[in-house]
Design a protein around this motif. Structure first.
Motif, PDB file in Angstrom:
ATOM      1  N   LEU A   1      30.701  47.933  34.443  1.00  0.00           N
ATOM      2  CA  LEU A   1      31.503  47.651  35.639  1.00  0.00           C
ATOM      3  C   LEU A   1      32.969  47.881  35.285  1.00  0.00           C
ATOM      4  O   LEU A   1      33.431  47.418  34.242  1.00  0.00           O
ATOM      5  CB  LEU A   1      31.344  46.199  36.097  1.00  0.00           C
ATOM      6  CG  LEU A   1      29.973  45.732  36.553  1.00  0.00           C
ATOM      7  CD1 LEU A   1      30.030  44.262  36.940  1.00  0.00           C
ATOM      8  CD2 LEU A   1      29.472  46.556  37.714  1.00  0.00           C
ATOM      9  N   ARG A   2      33.677  48.573  36.139  1.00  0.00           N
ATOM     10  CA  ARG A   2      35.127  48.758  35.994  1.00  0.00           C
ATOM     11  C   ARG A   2      35.778  47.956  37.116  1.00  0.00           C
ATOM     12  O   ARG A   2      35.667  48.319  38.287  1.00  0.00           O
ATOM     13  CB  ARG A   2      35.523  50.222  36.128  1.00  0.00           C
ATOM     14  CG  ARG A   2      34.872  51.128  35.146  1.00  0.00           C
ATOM     15  CD  ARG A   2      35.613  51.105  33.838  1.00  0.00           C
ATOM     16  NE  ARG A   2      34.966  52.085  32.974  1.00  0.00           N
ATOM     17  CZ  ARG A   2      34.844  51.959  31.691  1.00  0.00           C
ATOM     18  NH1 ARG A   2      35.352  50.912  31.106  1.00  0.00           N
ATOM     19  NH2 ARG A   2      34.243  52.868  30.984  1.00  0.00           N
ATOM     20  N   VAL A   3      36.400  46.869  36.774  1.00  0.00           N
ATOM     21  CA  VAL A   3      36.951  45.948  37.753  1.00  0.00           C
ATOM     22  C   VAL A   3      38.455  46.149  37.845  1.00  0.00           C
ATOM     23  O   VAL A   3      39.143  46.260  36.829  1.00  0.00           O
ATOM     24  CB  VAL A   3      36.637  44.486  37.365  1.00  0.00           C
ATOM     25  CG1 VAL A   3      37.181  43.537  38.408  1.00  0.00           C
ATOM     26  CG2 VAL A   3      35.147  44.296  37.198  1.00  0.00           C
ATOM     27  N   ARG A   4      38.950  46.212  39.082  1.00  0.00           N
ATOM     28  CA  ARG A   4      40.394  46.280  39.304  1.00  0.00           C
ATOM     29  C   ARG A   4      40.746  45.460  40.530  1.00  0.00           C
ATOM     30  O   ARG A   4      39.920  45.254  41.418  1.00  0.00           O
ATOM     31  CB  ARG A   4      40.884  47.716  39.419  1.00  0.00           C
ATOM     32  CG  ARG A   4      40.432  48.451  40.648  1.00  0.00           C
ATOM     33  CD  ARG A   4      41.025  49.871  40.664  1.00  0.00           C
ATOM     34  NE  ARG A   4      40.536  50.632  41.777  1.00  0.00           N
ATOM     35  CZ  ARG A   4      41.103  50.660  42.982  1.00  0.00           C
ATOM     36  NH1 ARG A   4      42.188  49.975  43.223  1.00  0.00           N
ATOM     37  NH2 ARG A   4      40.584  51.400  43.944  1.00  0.00           N
ATOM     38  N   VAL A   5      41.977  45.000  40.570  1.00  0.00           N
ATOM     39  CA  VAL A   5      42.471  44.221  41.687  1.00  0.00           C
ATOM     40  C   VAL A   5      43.018  45.183  42.738  1.00  0.00           C
ATOM     41  O   VAL A   5      43.714  46.144  42.414  1.00  0.00           O
ATOM     42  CB  VAL A   5      43.572  43.236  41.239  1.00  0.00           C
ATOM     43  CG1 VAL A   5      44.147  42.477  42.426  1.00  0.00           C
ATOM     44  CG2 VAL A   5      43.020  42.280  40.186  1.00  0.00           C
TER      45      VAL A   5
ATOM     46  N   GLU B   1      32.638  51.129  39.907  1.00  0.00           N
ATOM     47  CA  GLU B   1      33.968  50.608  40.197  1.00  0.00           C
ATOM     48  C   GLU B   1      33.832  49.443  41.171  1.00  0.00           C
ATOM     49  O   GLU B   1      33.152  49.553  42.187  1.00  0.00           O
ATOM     50  CB  GLU B   1      34.840  51.697  40.814  1.00  0.00           C
ATOM     51  CG  GLU B   1      36.219  51.221  41.178  1.00  0.00           C
ATOM     52  CD  GLU B   1      37.031  52.264  41.906  1.00  0.00           C
ATOM     53  OE1 GLU B   1      38.225  52.350  41.629  1.00  0.00           O
ATOM     54  OE2 GLU B   1      36.458  52.972  42.765  1.00  0.00           O
ATOM     55  N   VAL B   2      34.505  48.327  40.856  1.00  0.00           N
ATOM     56  CA  VAL B   2      34.491  47.146  41.705  1.00  0.00           C
ATOM     57  C   VAL B   2      35.936  46.733  41.947  1.00  0.00           C
ATOM     58  O   VAL B   2      36.708  46.555  41.000  1.00  0.00           O
ATOM     59  CB  VAL B   2      33.713  45.976  41.058  1.00  0.00           C
ATOM     60  CG1 VAL B   2      33.730  44.759  41.959  1.00  0.00           C
ATOM     61  CG2 VAL B   2      32.289  46.388  40.746  1.00  0.00           C
ATOM     62  N   ILE B   3      36.304  46.595  43.210  1.00  0.00           N
ATOM     63  CA  ILE B   3      37.641  46.159  43.582  1.00  0.00           C
ATOM     64  C   ILE B   3      37.542  44.700  44.006  1.00  0.00           C
ATOM     65  O   ILE B   3      36.694  44.352  44.833  1.00  0.00           O
ATOM     66  CB  ILE B   3      38.228  47.020  44.721  1.00  0.00           C
ATOM     67  CG1 ILE B   3      38.384  48.476  44.277  1.00  0.00           C
ATOM     68  CG2 ILE B   3      39.589  46.501  45.139  1.00  0.00           C
ATOM     69  CD1 ILE B   3      37.226  49.341  44.550  1.00  0.00           C
TER      70      ILE B   3
ATOM     71  N   LEU C   1      39.260  36.539  40.146  1.00  0.00           N
ATOM     72  CA  LEU C   1      37.922  37.094  40.399  1.00  0.00           C
ATOM     73  C   LEU C   1      37.579  38.174  39.374  1.00  0.00           C
ATOM     74  O   LEU C   1      36.423  38.293  38.966  1.00  0.00           O
ATOM     75  CB  LEU C   1      37.847  37.681  41.807  1.00  0.00           C
ATOM     76  CG  LEU C   1      37.762  36.674  42.932  1.00  0.00           C
ATOM     77  CD1 LEU C   1      37.862  37.373  44.276  1.00  0.00           C
ATOM     78  CD2 LEU C   1      36.481  35.890  42.848  1.00  0.00           C
ATOM     79  N   ALA C   2      38.565  38.952  38.977  1.00  0.00           N
ATOM     80  CA  ALA C   2      38.329  39.980  37.956  1.00  0.00           C
ATOM     81  C   ALA C   2      37.853  39.324  36.662  1.00  0.00           C
ATOM     82  O   ALA C   2      36.910  39.809  36.016  1.00  0.00           O
ATOM     83  CB  ALA C   2      39.604  40.785  37.719  1.00  0.00           C
TER      84      ALA C   2
END
Length: 99
Positions: free
Chosen positions: A91-95, A56-58, A64-65
């Motif tokens: 990668l699971r990207v969220r704002v 998980e990446v915030i 940027l996402a």
């Protein structure tokens, strides 16, 4: 009568119960993320947990996402080399808020 446990098993259990492993892993993830993503992206993002092979990446904003989605394969390759035991495949990207 039960058999005596190995000291290494007892220490592993204690580490898991107290959460020390998560703290050490978090620091390892932060360092690996900075190296894999580069300084510019790392400053505006933070890593979370690995669930089922997905890290998980915030990120600070949707631009940027999108940038991370373009660089995803290369970053995963670098993370796999830096954290081989974690077996990161996605990668699971969220704002969200980045501290």
């Amino acid at each position: 009568m039960s058999r005596p446990q190995k000291m290494s098993d007892l220490l592993s259990q204690l580490t898991a119960r107290r959460g020390y492993a998560r703290q050490q892993t978090g620091a390892s993830f932060d360092e690996a993320w900075q190296q894999a993503a580069g300084a510019a992206l790392a400053r505006q993002s933070r890593v979370g947990q690995v669930k089922r092979g997905a890290l998980e990446v915030i990120v600070a904003n949707s631009a940027l996402a999108q940038e991370l989605s373009y660089q995803k394969r290369g970053i995963i390759t670098k993370l796999t080399g830096l954290l081989p035991d974690e077996q990161i495949t996605d990668l699971r990207v969220r704002v969200g808020p980045v501290e």
